[in-house]
Scaffold this motif. Structure first.
Motif, PDB file in Angstrom:
ATOM      1  N   ASN A  66       0.692  -0.928  -0.306  1.00 39.26           N
ATOM      2  CA  ASN A  66      -0.079  -0.093   0.151  1.00 39.26           C
ATOM      3  C   ASN A  66       0.819   1.627   0.159  1.00 39.26           C
ATOM      4  O   ASN A  66       0.617   2.333   0.957  1.00 39.26           O
ATOM      5  CB  ASN A  66      -1.173  -0.890   1.294  1.00 39.26           C
ATOM      6  CG  ASN A  66      -2.258   0.778   1.280  1.00 39.26           C
ATOM      7  OD1 ASN A  66      -2.423   1.313  -0.037  1.00 39.26           O
ATOM      8  ND2 ASN A  66      -2.586   0.965   2.378  1.00 39.26           N
ATOM      9  N   GLU A  80     -10.799  -6.488   1.953  1.00 35.87           N
ATOM     10  CA  GLU A  80     -10.427  -4.420   2.032  1.00 35.87           C
ATOM     11  C   GLU A  80      -9.895  -3.546   0.701  1.00 35.87           C
ATOM     12  O   GLU A  80      -8.376  -4.970   1.008  1.00 35.87           O
ATOM     13  CB  GLU A  80      -9.775  -4.243   3.612  1.00 35.87           C
ATOM     14  CG  GLU A  80      -9.974  -2.762   4.201  1.00 35.87           C
ATOM     15  CD  GLU A  80     -10.341  -2.371   5.190  1.00 35.87           C
ATOM     16  OE1 GLU A  80     -10.234  -0.888   5.155  1.00 35.87           O
ATOM     17  OE2 GLU A  80      -9.209  -2.760   5.628  1.00 35.87           O
ATOM     18  N   LEU A  82      -7.546  -2.040  -0.978  1.00 37.84           N
ATOM     19  CA  LEU A  82      -6.040  -1.046   0.166  1.00 37.84           C
ATOM     20  C   LEU A  82      -6.300   0.561  -0.111  1.00 37.84           C
ATOM     21  O   LEU A  82      -6.167   0.990   0.325  1.00 37.84           O
ATOM     22  CB  LEU A  82      -4.655  -1.675  -0.629  1.00 37.84           C
ATOM     23  CG  LEU A  82      -4.648  -2.699  -0.268  1.00 37.84           C
ATOM     24  CD1 LEU A  82      -2.944  -3.484  -0.545  1.00 37.84           C
ATOM     25  CD2 LEU A  82      -4.723  -3.540   1.048  1.00 37.84           C
ATOM     26  N   THR A  84      -9.232   1.474   0.099  1.00 37.12           N
ATOM     27  CA  THR A  84      -9.890   2.775   0.520  1.00 37.12           C
ATOM     28  C   THR A  84      -9.210   3.309   2.057  1.00 37.12           C
ATOM     29  O   THR A  84     -10.227   3.377   2.927  1.00 37.12           O
ATOM     30  CB  THR A  84     -11.471   1.648   1.063  1.00 37.12           C
ATOM     31  OG1 THR A  84     -10.673   0.724   1.897  1.00 37.12           O
ATOM     32  CG2 THR A  84     -12.154   1.384  -0.527  1.00 37.12           C
ATOM     33  N   ILE A  85      -7.930   2.281   2.089  1.00 40.46           N
ATOM     34  CA  ILE A  85      -7.704   2.890   3.251  1.00 40.46           C
ATOM     35  C   ILE A  85      -6.501   3.912   3.798  1.00 40.46           C
ATOM     36  O   ILE A  85      -5.675   4.202   2.473  1.00 40.46           O
ATOM     37  CB  ILE A  85      -6.285   1.369   4.099  1.00 40.46           C
ATOM     38  CG1 ILE A  85      -7.158   0.671   4.142  1.00 40.46           C
ATOM     39  CG2 ILE A  85      -5.618   1.776   5.361  1.00 40.46           C
ATOM     40  CD1 ILE A  85      -6.084  -1.222   4.189  1.00 40.46           C
ATOM     41  N   ARG A  86      -7.183   4.705   4.453  1.00 41.84           N
ATOM     42  CA  ARG A  86      -7.123   6.731   4.121  1.00 41.84           C
ATOM     43  C   ARG A  86      -6.727   6.565   5.442  1.00 41.84           C
ATOM     44  O   ARG A  86      -5.864   7.764   6.314  1.00 41.84           O
ATOM     45  CB  ARG A  86      -8.009   7.126   3.079  1.00 41.84           C
ATOM     46  CG  ARG A  86      -8.191   6.679   1.958  1.00 41.84           C
ATOM     47  CD  ARG A  86      -8.471   8.029   1.449  1.00 41.84           C
ATOM     48  NE  ARG A  86      -9.083   7.960   0.021  1.00 41.84           N
ATOM     49  CZ  ARG A  86     -10.034   6.908  -0.305  1.00 41.84           C
ATOM     50  NH1 ARG A  86     -11.484   6.574   0.359  1.00 41.84           N
ATOM     51  NH2 ARG A  86     -10.032   6.707  -1.595  1.00 41.84           N
ATOM     52  N   ASP A  90      -6.436   3.052  10.380  1.00 40.15           N
ATOM     53  CA  ASP A  90      -6.771   2.038   9.332  1.00 40.15           C
ATOM     54  C   ASP A  90      -5.507   1.609   9.063  1.00 40.15           C
ATOM     55  O   ASP A  90      -5.291   0.555   8.799  1.00 40.15           O
ATOM     56  CB  ASP A  90      -8.030   2.700   8.408  1.00 40.15           C
ATOM     57  CG  ASP A  90      -9.284   2.127   9.020  1.00 40.15           C
ATOM     58  OD1 ASP A  90      -9.203   1.812   9.680  1.00 40.15           O
ATOM     59  OD2 ASP A  90      -9.995   3.220   8.050  1.00 40.15           O
ATOM     60  N   ARG A  91      -4.696   2.565   8.352  1.00 39.94           N
ATOM     61  CA  ARG A  91      -3.073   2.486   7.862  1.00 39.94           C
ATOM     62  C   ARG A  91      -2.238   1.808   9.041  1.00 39.94           C
ATOM     63  O   ARG A  91      -1.824   1.001   8.481  1.00 39.94           O
ATOM     64  CB  ARG A  91      -2.621   4.002   7.434  1.00 39.94           C
ATOM     65  CG  ARG A  91      -3.309   4.487   6.549  1.00 39.94           C
ATOM     66  CD  ARG A  91      -2.662   5.907   5.810  1.00 39.94           C
ATOM     67  NE  ARG A  91      -1.126   5.149   4.876  1.00 39.94           N
ATOM     68  CZ  ARG A  91      -1.244   4.691   4.303  1.00 39.94           C
ATOM     69  NH1 ARG A  91      -1.840   4.505   3.507  1.00 39.94           N
ATOM     70  NH2 ARG A  91       0.282   3.982   3.627  1.00 39.94           N
ATOM     71  N   ARG A  93      -3.602  -0.425  11.327  1.00 34.74           N
ATOM     72  CA  ARG A  93      -4.097  -1.704  11.690  1.00 34.74           C
ATOM     73  C   ARG A  93      -3.808  -2.168  10.258  1.00 34.74           C
ATOM     74  O   ARG A  93      -3.617  -3.751  10.508  1.00 34.74           O
ATOM     75  CB  ARG A  93      -5.838  -1.594  11.649  1.00 34.74           C
ATOM     76  CG  ARG A  93      -5.971  -3.020  11.652  1.00 34.74           C
ATOM     77  CD  ARG A  93      -7.554  -2.942  11.734  1.00 34.74           C
ATOM     78  NE  ARG A  93      -8.152  -1.905  11.315  1.00 34.74           N
ATOM     79  CZ  ARG A  93      -8.673  -2.424   9.736  1.00 34.74           C
ATOM     80  NH1 ARG A  93      -8.974  -4.237   9.556  1.00 34.74           N
ATOM     81  NH2 ARG A  93      -9.547  -1.293   8.936  1.00 34.74           N
ATOM     82  N   PHE A  94      -3.506  -1.776   8.831  1.00 29.23           N
ATOM     83  CA  PHE A  94      -2.989  -2.332   7.851  1.00 29.23           C
ATOM     84  C   PHE A  94      -1.991  -2.918   8.140  1.00 29.23           C
ATOM     85  O   PHE A  94      -1.219  -4.715   7.824  1.00 29.23           O
ATOM     86  CB  PHE A  94      -2.902  -1.935   7.076  1.00 29.23           C
ATOM     87  CG  PHE A  94      -2.798  -1.867   5.516  1.00 29.23           C
ATOM     88  CD1 PHE A  94      -3.093  -3.322   5.303  1.00 29.23           C
ATOM     89  CD2 PHE A  94      -1.130  -2.184   5.528  1.00 29.23           C
ATOM     90  CE1 PHE A  94      -2.419  -4.210   3.635  1.00 29.23           C
ATOM     91  CE2 PHE A  94      -0.535  -2.532   3.988  1.00 29.23           C
ATOM     92  CZ  PHE A  94      -1.121  -3.503   3.143  1.00 29.23           C
TER      93      PHE A  94
END
Length: 287
Positions: A66, A80, A82, A84-86, A90-91, A93-94
């Motif tokens: 990402n 999920e 990638l 959409t991870i903003r 959330d970042r 957690r990823f």
């Protein structure tokens, strides 16, 4: 979609293009072209991306981490998408679930910082450890998984450790958050040949004992043959061959795959499955 049905990583029709040159001489470079593959959630595996320099394998790795968006196609982790991870939460957690290991261990650590600081900060950022005792415990547990201990590395600077030790520390740092996927980009290319087998064996242990899936990116067919469950072979951004690692490397079909095997991989890999290059290294050290 239930958790049992969700792919761990789903790469669908991914392409990435770059533009180079000036206003009147712009041209498009297609670094990655329409790549697709899936890692299942049910069975951890070592999935290897093979290719020479310029094949697009590292660009693909950056997208999976990402750090770069595809020009087209999609990448989803645990269902999920990638892109959409903003949000920072959330970042983070990823990042705790997908960890990188880079090529050069000497560039992974600031020469002016003690290496245990990286472990401490990772524990504080990605686990519930807060006190010094808790972060030390998390660091030591991760280090012991790679054959080291906190006592061996505490208060030491990168130049006081070997490349092999630093790469194992980098792997330990990646293990602290308890990731489900590790993306290892050429992780043994800068390590002495005598230590490569120890590190690739470590990846097999992580898969088998910790149930971590690993994307192993390399140009080295010998180690790929030794540790991989499945592979894709990339050339100029495209996947030219894919499938079960032993089946593809024992009997490649694409002319480029055949060329790679003929030039790099010995056809008579020993019965114990160790790469021929490792056997030669051991023989050389015995004299």
């Amino acid at each position: 979609m239930s958790g049992a049905d969700t792919a761990l990583l789903d790469v669908r029709g991914v392409s990435r293009s770059f533009w180079t040159g000036g206003l009147l001489s712009r041209r498009r470079i297609d670094a990655v072209k329409d790549v697709s593959f899936t890692l299942t959630d049910a069975r951890p595996e070592i999935f290897t991306i093979i290719g020479e320099s310029g094949s697009g394998k590292s660009t693909l790795a950056r997208m999976i981490l990402n750090g770069m968006n595809p020009t087209s196609g999609s990448i989803a982790f645990g269902g999920e998408e990638l892109t959409t991870i903003r949000k920072t939460r959330d970042r983070m957690r990823f990042m705790s679930r997908v960890q990188p290991i880079f090529q050069n261990p000497f560039e992974s650590f600031n020469p002016l910082s003690k290496v245990d600081r990286y472990l401490t900060m990772t524990a504080r950022n990605f686990t519930e450890a807060r006190s010094r005792a808790e972060t030390d415990d998390a660091s030591d547990r991760a280090l012991r998984k790679v054959g080291l201990s906190l006592a061996e590395v505490k208060d030491r600077f990168p130049h006081e450790l070997s490349g092999g030790q630093l790469q194992r520390i980098a792997i330990a740092r990646a293990l602290i958050p308890g990731p489900r996927l590790i993306v290892a980009d050429e992780p043994v290319s800068m390590v002495d040949a005598s230590l490569r087998v120890a590190i690739v064996n470590l990846f097999k242990d992580l898969r088998d004992e910790l149930k971590v899936s690993i994307i192993y990116i390399t140009h080295d067919l010998a180690t790929a043959y030794y540790i991989s469950d499945r592979i894709i072979i990339m050339r100029k951004g495209e996947v030219v061959e894919s499938g079960d690692a032993r089946a593809v490397l024992d009997n490649p079909q694409h002319p480029y795959s055949i060329l790679l095997k003929d030039s790099v991989l010995s056809p008579d890999v020993p019965d114990d499955d160790e790469p021929k290059t490792i056997e030669r290294d051991r023989a050389a050290r015995s004299h």
